[in-house]
Design a protein around this motif. Structure first.
Motif, PDB file in Angstrom:
ATOM      1  N   HIS A 107       0.578  -1.185   0.065  1.00  0.00           N
ATOM      2  CA  HIS A 107      -0.243   0.193  -0.169  1.00  0.00           C
ATOM      3  C   HIS A 107       0.650   1.026  -0.165  1.00  0.00           C
ATOM      4  O   HIS A 107       1.595   1.276   0.960  1.00  0.00           O
ATOM      5  CB  HIS A 107      -0.683   0.248   0.887  1.00  0.00           C
ATOM      6  N   LEU A 113       0.042  -3.048   5.327  1.00  0.00           N
ATOM      7  CA  LEU A 113      -0.929  -2.834   4.459  1.00  0.00           C
ATOM      8  C   LEU A 113      -1.020  -2.741   3.272  1.00  0.00           C
ATOM      9  O   LEU A 113       0.480  -2.776   2.441  1.00  0.00           O
ATOM     10  CB  LEU A 113      -2.213  -1.921   4.591  1.00  0.00           C
ATOM     11  N   VAL A 128      -7.780  -4.387  -0.086  1.00  0.00           N
ATOM     12  CA  VAL A 128      -6.517  -4.003   1.276  1.00  0.00           C
ATOM     13  C   VAL A 128      -6.690  -4.814   2.697  1.00  0.00           C
ATOM     14  O   VAL A 128      -7.621  -5.496   2.809  1.00  0.00           O
ATOM     15  CB  VAL A 128      -6.570  -3.204   1.413  1.00  0.00           C
ATOM     16  N   CYS A 129      -5.411  -5.394   2.473  1.00  0.00           N
ATOM     17  CA  CYS A 129      -5.276  -6.514   3.955  1.00  0.00           C
ATOM     18  C   CYS A 129      -4.034  -6.113   4.206  1.00  0.00           C
ATOM     19  O   CYS A 129      -2.893  -6.000   3.718  1.00  0.00           O
ATOM     20  CB  CYS A 129      -5.021  -7.899   3.428  1.00  0.00           C
ATOM     21  N   GLY A 130      -4.210  -6.627   6.346  1.00  0.00           N
ATOM     22  CA  GLY A 130      -3.192  -5.870   6.419  1.00  0.00           C
ATOM     23  C   GLY A 130      -2.800  -7.263   6.831  1.00  0.00           C
ATOM     24  O   GLY A 130      -2.005  -6.918   8.346  1.00  0.00           O
ATOM     25  N   SER A 165     -10.813  -0.890  -1.497  1.00  0.00           N
ATOM     26  CA  SER A 165     -11.634  -2.529  -1.468  1.00  0.00           C
ATOM     27  C   SER A 165     -12.557  -2.894  -0.951  1.00  0.00           C
ATOM     28  O   SER A 165     -13.665  -2.180  -0.642  1.00  0.00           O
ATOM     29  CB  SER A 165     -10.700  -2.174   0.295  1.00  0.00           C
TER      30      SER A 165
END
Length: 202
Positions: A107, A113, A128-130, A165
């Motif tokens: 990101h 992210l 979007v993935c953390g 997202s």
């Protein structure tokens, strides 16, 4: 579209949510037992509320309602009898599906992210993935927009630090799976799972 029914909490009202809208722009159109909720600026339909819902057919769910053939018939009957055109899709779509992470990039505005492009069979989603363990080439469980998590959280379109997202890549804990690990991280599936198929929640 997400459909909800809770006769004890809300009364005999079937709630059909299509999309979010600005609260101050919402307005209503009523015909009989059916209320259309729409954006007064764009004219876009945001959802419908059907009062006296049980008079149009049987409803057995309490909370999120599955779009079975019986529920679809109930909705079709209500629209016809109350003089509304049925301009919403009643196509039944699995909300939790097997996805394949085709691409992962950092990101630009958040160190923890990642932006993932995930193939879910009929479309390619940007999510979007953390999670620290997400990576390209994995098969994962994706909660589509509109999915209701076991916690009650409804998955919505979102923008995280300026990046759109559409959906969520899930952990075993978020899915409330038996013996779910408590540490952070998404659930990585075995290769035997087929992309695009519904993920069995039990």
């Amino acid at each position: 579209m997400n459909v909800f029914y809770n006769v004890e909490g809300v009364g005999d009202t079937l709630i059909m949510v299509i999309r979010d809208g600005e609260l101050e722009n919402r307005t209503f159109e009523t015909k009989g037992d059916l209320v259309r909720i729409y954006d007064k600026v764009s004219g876009e339909t945001l959802g419908y509320n059907l009062f006296k819902a049980s008079t149009y057919g049987e409803l057995v769910d309490n909370g999120a309602v599955e779009l079975t053939e019986d529920v679809q018939a109930l909705i079709q009957k209500a629209f016809k009898e109350n003089g509304f055109d049925l301009n919403i899709s009643l196509k039944k779509q699995a909300k939790f599906v097997v996805g394949y992470v085709e691409e992962k990039v950092k990101h630009p505005n958040a160190d923890k992210l990642n932006i993932c492009h995930v193939n879910v069979g009929d479309e390619r989603l940007q999510i979007v993935c953390g999670a620290p363990n997400v990576d390209q080439g994995q098969k994962v469980v994706v909660a589509r927009v509109g999915a209701v998590m076991p916690s009650g959280l409804v998955i919505k379109e979102a923008a995280l630090r300026g990046v759109e997202s559409s959906g969520m890549i899930c952990s075993a804990k978020e899915l409330a799976l038996p013996d779910a690990l408590q540490e952070k991280g998404i659930l990585v599936l075995e290769d035997t799972y087929e992309v695009g198929l519904a993920f069995p929640m039990s």
